[in-house]
Write a protein that holds these residues in place. Structure first.
Motif, PDB file in Angstrom:
ATOM      1  N   GLU A  84      45.149 -22.962 172.022  1.00  0.00           N
ATOM      2  CA  GLU A  84      45.063 -21.501 172.019  1.00  0.00           C
ATOM      3  C   GLU A  84      46.431 -20.861 172.173  1.00  0.00           C
ATOM      4  O   GLU A  84      46.720 -19.829 171.562  1.00  0.00           O
ATOM      5  CB  GLU A  84      44.124 -21.034 173.133  1.00  0.00           C
ATOM      6  N   ASN A  85      47.296 -21.459 172.994  1.00  0.00           N
ATOM      7  CA  ASN A  85      48.614 -20.885 173.216  1.00  0.00           C
ATOM      8  C   ASN A  85      49.449 -20.897 171.937  1.00  0.00           C
ATOM      9  O   ASN A  85      50.121 -19.910 171.608  1.00  0.00           O
ATOM     10  CB  ASN A  85      49.335 -21.651 174.328  1.00  0.00           C
ATOM     11  N   ARG A 144      48.213 -18.303 169.584  1.00  0.00           N
ATOM     12  CA  ARG A 144      48.637 -16.975 170.075  1.00  0.00           C
ATOM     13  C   ARG A 144      50.104 -16.706 169.731  1.00  0.00           C
ATOM     14  O   ARG A 144      50.448 -15.614 169.268  1.00  0.00           O
ATOM     15  CB  ARG A 144      48.433 -16.896 171.586  1.00  0.00           C
TER      16      ARG A 144
END
Length: 198
Positions: free
Chosen positions: A185-186, A189
């Motif tokens: 997810e990072n 993002r």
């Protein structure tokens, strides 16, 4: 180019990420490798001239740039990575699990013909980052028919499922640190924020 759509549909095809690395330190580590340690790229139909690599993370930590044919071998750091503290800091700063890490060199006058890479992309859980270490103003990297201008010390996400080609007219060599990252997810993002200018 930074806002164009990815073949995976969720990330752009190309974007510069908000990392800046010490290109001089990276270059010193890359140039410290002996000529005999650079391995000719296995995709011989794809290129003309010198395209070679140094494996930093590979299946079982073996000193090979060949991928595991079955795709099941665990990846591990190679002894070469132990010689590269500046490169290790890059990988720490990127902050995601990696499956493959290597230095790739394109010699003066060498060309990588247009091709697509397969089994890599968001849908496969792996994406590719490029950190230019040594390059020249005449180097041409074409991705999806568009030029991508990458400077030493920058970090770029590239969707290499798109057709791409590279030409290094020289006079010097071109070396990139190429990192295959496990999607999390990072990372999504960071790429998304860079693409939208946030």
């Amino acid at each position: 180019m930074n806002s164009s759509s990815s073949s995976a549909g969720t990330l752009p095809s190309c974007v510069k990420l908000p990392f800046v690395f010490d290109a001089g330190a990276l270059a010193r580590e890359a140039l410290a490798f002996e000529e005999a340690e650079w391995q000719k790229h296995f995709n011989t139909a794809y290129y003309e001239g010198d395209w070679s690599g140094i494996p930093l993370r590979a299946p079982y930590g073996n000193l090979t740039i060949l991928p595991d044919p079955a795709g099941t071998a665990p990846d591990a750091d190679t002894p070469y990575l132990e010689r590269c503290p500046a490169i290790r800091r890059v990988l720490t700063d990127i902050g995601c699990e990696t499956s493959s890490e290597r230095l790739l060199r394109l010699g003066a006058g060498a060309r990588i013909r247009e091709h697509q890479d397969y089994n890599i992309g968001v849908a496969f859980g792996i994406v590719r980052l490029h950190v230019p270490v040594i390059t020249g103003p005449g180097v041409e990297f074409i991705l999806g028919g568009e030029p991508v201008h990458m400077r030493p010390g920058e970090c770029w996400y590239l969707d290499v499922c798109n057709a791409h080609a590279v030409w290094n007219p020289g006079p010097g060599q071109r070396i990139h640190l190429v990192v295959d990252c496990v999607v999390n997810e990072n990372l999504v993002r960071i790429v998304g924020a860079a693409a939208s200018g946030r």
